[in-house]
Design a protein around this motif. Structure first.
Motif, PDB file in Angstrom:
ATOM      1  N   ASP A   1       0.853  -1.191   0.000  1.00  0.00           N
ATOM      2  CA  ASP A   1       0.000   0.000   0.000  1.00  0.00           C
ATOM      3  C   ASP A   1       0.891   1.244   0.000  1.00  0.00           C
ATOM      4  O   ASP A   1       1.766   1.384   0.862  1.00  0.00           O
ATOM      5  CB  ASP A   1      -0.883  -0.029   1.253  1.00  0.00           C
ATOM      6  CG  ASP A   1      -1.843   1.139   1.332  1.00  0.00           C
ATOM      7  OD1 ASP A   1      -1.501   2.241   0.852  1.00  0.00           O
ATOM      8  OD2 ASP A   1      -2.941   0.946   1.875  1.00  0.00           O
ATOM      9  N   VAL A   2       0.654   2.139  -0.968  1.00  0.00           N
ATOM     10  CA  VAL A   2       1.516   3.308  -1.137  1.00  0.00           C
ATOM     11  C   VAL A   2       1.612   4.135   0.145  1.00  0.00           C
ATOM     12  O   VAL A   2       2.671   4.651   0.472  1.00  0.00           O
ATOM     13  CB  VAL A   2       1.027   4.184  -2.323  1.00  0.00           C
ATOM     14  CG1 VAL A   2       1.776   5.499  -2.384  1.00  0.00           C
ATOM     15  CG2 VAL A   2       1.173   3.414  -3.627  1.00  0.00           C
ATOM     16  N   ASP A   3       0.511   4.237   0.874  1.00  0.00           N
ATOM     17  CA  ASP A   3       0.528   5.023   2.114  1.00  0.00           C
ATOM     18  C   ASP A   3       1.320   4.350   3.242  1.00  0.00           C
ATOM     19  O   ASP A   3       1.742   4.999   4.181  1.00  0.00           O
ATOM     20  CB  ASP A   3      -0.902   5.285   2.596  1.00  0.00           C
ATOM     21  CG  ASP A   3      -1.669   6.161   1.619  1.00  0.00           C
ATOM     22  OD1 ASP A   3      -1.030   7.006   0.946  1.00  0.00           O
ATOM     23  OD2 ASP A   3      -2.902   5.996   1.515  1.00  0.00           O
ATOM     24  N   LYS A   4       1.496   3.034   3.134  1.00  0.00           N
ATOM     25  CA  LYS A   4       2.211   2.295   4.183  1.00  0.00           C
ATOM     26  C   LYS A   4       3.587   1.814   3.740  1.00  0.00           C
ATOM     27  O   LYS A   4       4.318   1.231   4.539  1.00  0.00           O
ATOM     28  CB  LYS A   4       1.377   1.103   4.629  1.00  0.00           C
ATOM     29  CG  LYS A   4       0.050   1.493   5.250  1.00  0.00           C
ATOM     30  CD  LYS A   4      -0.753   0.273   5.613  1.00  0.00           C
ATOM     31  CE  LYS A   4      -2.109   0.673   6.180  1.00  0.00           C
ATOM     32  NZ  LYS A   4      -2.972  -0.493   6.362  1.00  0.00           N
TER      33      LYS A   4
ATOM     34  N   LYS B   1       6.703   2.372   3.652  1.00  0.00           N
ATOM     35  CA  LYS B   1       7.680   3.283   4.250  1.00  0.00           C
ATOM     36  C   LYS B   1       8.759   2.501   4.983  1.00  0.00           C
ATOM     37  O   LYS B   1       8.482   1.472   5.601  1.00  0.00           O
ATOM     38  CB  LYS B   1       7.004   4.231   5.226  1.00  0.00           C
ATOM     39  CG  LYS B   1       5.990   5.139   4.575  1.00  0.00           C
ATOM     40  CD  LYS B   1       5.309   6.021   5.575  1.00  0.00           C
ATOM     41  CE  LYS B   1       4.275   6.875   4.834  1.00  0.00           C
ATOM     42  NZ  LYS B   1       3.520   7.709   5.704  1.00  0.00           N
TER      43      LYS B   1
ATOM     44  N   HIS C   1      11.851   4.904  -4.864  1.00  0.00           N
ATOM     45  CA  HIS C   1      10.671   5.745  -4.658  1.00  0.00           C
ATOM     46  C   HIS C   1       9.975   6.016  -5.994  1.00  0.00           C
ATOM     47  O   HIS C   1       8.755   5.893  -6.102  1.00  0.00           O
ATOM     48  CB  HIS C   1      11.062   7.054  -3.987  1.00  0.00           C
ATOM     49  CG  HIS C   1       9.895   7.976  -3.797  1.00  0.00           C
ATOM     50  ND1 HIS C   1       8.917   7.739  -2.873  1.00  0.00           N
ATOM     51  CD2 HIS C   1       9.540   9.107  -4.447  1.00  0.00           C
ATOM     52  CE1 HIS C   1       8.013   8.697  -2.944  1.00  0.00           C
ATOM     53  NE2 HIS C   1       8.369   9.540  -3.896  1.00  0.00           N
TER      54      HIS C   1
ATOM     55  N   LYS D   1       7.276   3.542  -5.525  1.00  0.00           N
ATOM     56  CA  LYS D   1       6.566   4.393  -4.554  1.00  0.00           C
ATOM     57  C   LYS D   1       6.844   3.977  -3.110  1.00  0.00           C
ATOM     58  O   LYS D   1       5.965   4.020  -2.253  1.00  0.00           O
ATOM     59  CB  LYS D   1       5.059   4.403  -4.817  1.00  0.00           C
ATOM     60  CG  LYS D   1       4.651   5.349  -5.917  1.00  0.00           C
ATOM     61  CD  LYS D   1       4.965   6.770  -5.550  1.00  0.00           C
ATOM     62  CE  LYS D   1       4.527   7.723  -6.645  1.00  0.00           C
ATOM     63  NZ  LYS D   1       5.239   8.976  -6.596  1.00  0.00           N
TER      64      LYS D   1
ATOM     65  N   THR E   1       8.517   5.023   0.263  1.00  0.00           N
ATOM     66  CA  THR E   1       8.958   6.246   0.923  1.00  0.00           C
ATOM     67  C   THR E   1      10.073   5.921   1.904  1.00  0.00           C
ATOM     68  O   THR E   1       9.920   5.030   2.751  1.00  0.00           O
ATOM     69  CB  THR E   1       7.787   6.913   1.664  1.00  0.00           C
ATOM     70  OG1 THR E   1       6.785   7.257   0.705  1.00  0.00           O
ATOM     71  CG2 THR E   1       8.246   8.168   2.392  1.00  0.00           C
TER      72      THR E   1
ATOM     73  N   GLU F   1      11.792   7.412   4.811  1.00  0.00           N
ATOM     74  CA  GLU F   1      11.624   8.496   5.777  1.00  0.00           C
ATOM     75  C   GLU F   1      12.984   9.068   6.166  1.00  0.00           C
ATOM     76  O   GLU F   1      13.885   8.333   6.559  1.00  0.00           O
ATOM     77  CB  GLU F   1      10.866   7.982   6.995  1.00  0.00           C
ATOM     78  CG  GLU F   1       9.455   7.545   6.648  1.00  0.00           C
ATOM     79  CD  GLU F   1       8.732   6.883   7.788  1.00  0.00           C
ATOM     80  OE1 GLU F   1       7.516   7.136   7.896  1.00  0.00           O
ATOM     81  OE2 GLU F   1       9.360   6.130   8.554  1.00  0.00           O
TER      82      GLU F   1
ATOM     83  N   GLU G   1      11.289  13.476  -4.164  1.00  0.00           N
ATOM     84  CA  GLU G   1      10.236  13.949  -5.054  1.00  0.00           C
ATOM     85  C   GLU G   1      10.709  14.429  -6.418  1.00  0.00           C
ATOM     86  O   GLU G   1       9.903  14.732  -7.271  1.00  0.00           O
ATOM     87  CB  GLU G   1       9.420  15.052  -4.374  1.00  0.00           C
ATOM     88  CG  GLU G   1       8.633  14.545  -3.192  1.00  0.00           C
ATOM     89  CD  GLU G   1       7.704  13.369  -3.526  1.00  0.00           C
ATOM     90  OE1 GLU G   1       7.102  13.366  -4.612  1.00  0.00           O
ATOM     91  OE2 GLU G   1       7.617  12.459  -2.696  1.00  0.00           O
TER      92      GLU G   1
END
Length: 175
Positions: A92-95, A97, A116, A120, A122, A124, A130
């Motif tokens: 999941d892109v939001d998770k 990380k 990334h 995708k 991330t 941290e 970006e």
């Protein structure tokens, strides 16, 4: 052919990192699997144990498992051994990380940007994620380019306006 040197390295590392799994893959190749939240601890440990160079960070998409596997490839000039450090994170892109390790291995900055952009993930703590290197902003509508569910056909049609060309020049196409 003896793999004694590789086994000693794996055993030494595992004594200091009981949260990891490790094995000898073959001559000059060892592998570790670690939890994502321990990646910084483990790569710091490897650096302290003569794995001086980060060669690459790659990613593997496992859609059926709902995970992305990150593979950190390390090299020891001291031992002439290649270490593969694997960790899995949610797809999941939001998770998706994981902590950045660019302060431990500066070369990681480039590889984290690649992972990334293409998967995708991330990292941290890495503030340079970006800036797209390959995909332009308008290309991002198609999804994440290196994931297995990326719709390449739609991307190519839209990118090169193939449908428009086909409609304009139907007589010259043989189907």
């Amino acid at each position: 052919m003896s793999l004694e040197k590789e086994q000693v390295i794996v055993d030494t590392i595992l004594q200091k990192a009981p949260y990891a799994e490790g094995k000898v893959r073959r001559q000059r190749r060892i592998e570790f699997k670690i939890p994502a939240d321990r990646i910084r601890d483990f790569l710091t440990l490897l650096k302290e144990n003569n794995f001086e160079s980060m060669m690459q960070i790659t990613a593997v998409d496992w859609p059926k498992d709902g995970e992305i596997e990150l593979v950190y490839q390390m090299w020891s000039y001291t031992y002439a051994v290649h270490a593969f450090v694997k960790t899995r994170i949610p797809r999941d892109v939001d998770k998706a990380k994981v902590p950045s390790v660019r302060d431990i291995y500066p070369a990681a900055e480039t590889y984290e940007r690649d992972a990334h952009e293409f998967y995708k993930v991330t990292f941290e703590g890495n503030d340079k994620l970006e800036m797209p290197w390959i995909l332009e902003d308008e290309d991002r509508e198609a999804g994440v380019s290196h994931r297995k569910d990326f719709d390449m056909l739609s991307y190519v049609k839209r990118k090169y306006k193939l449908l428009d060309r086909f409609e304009e020049d139907k007589e010259n196409y043989v189907i």
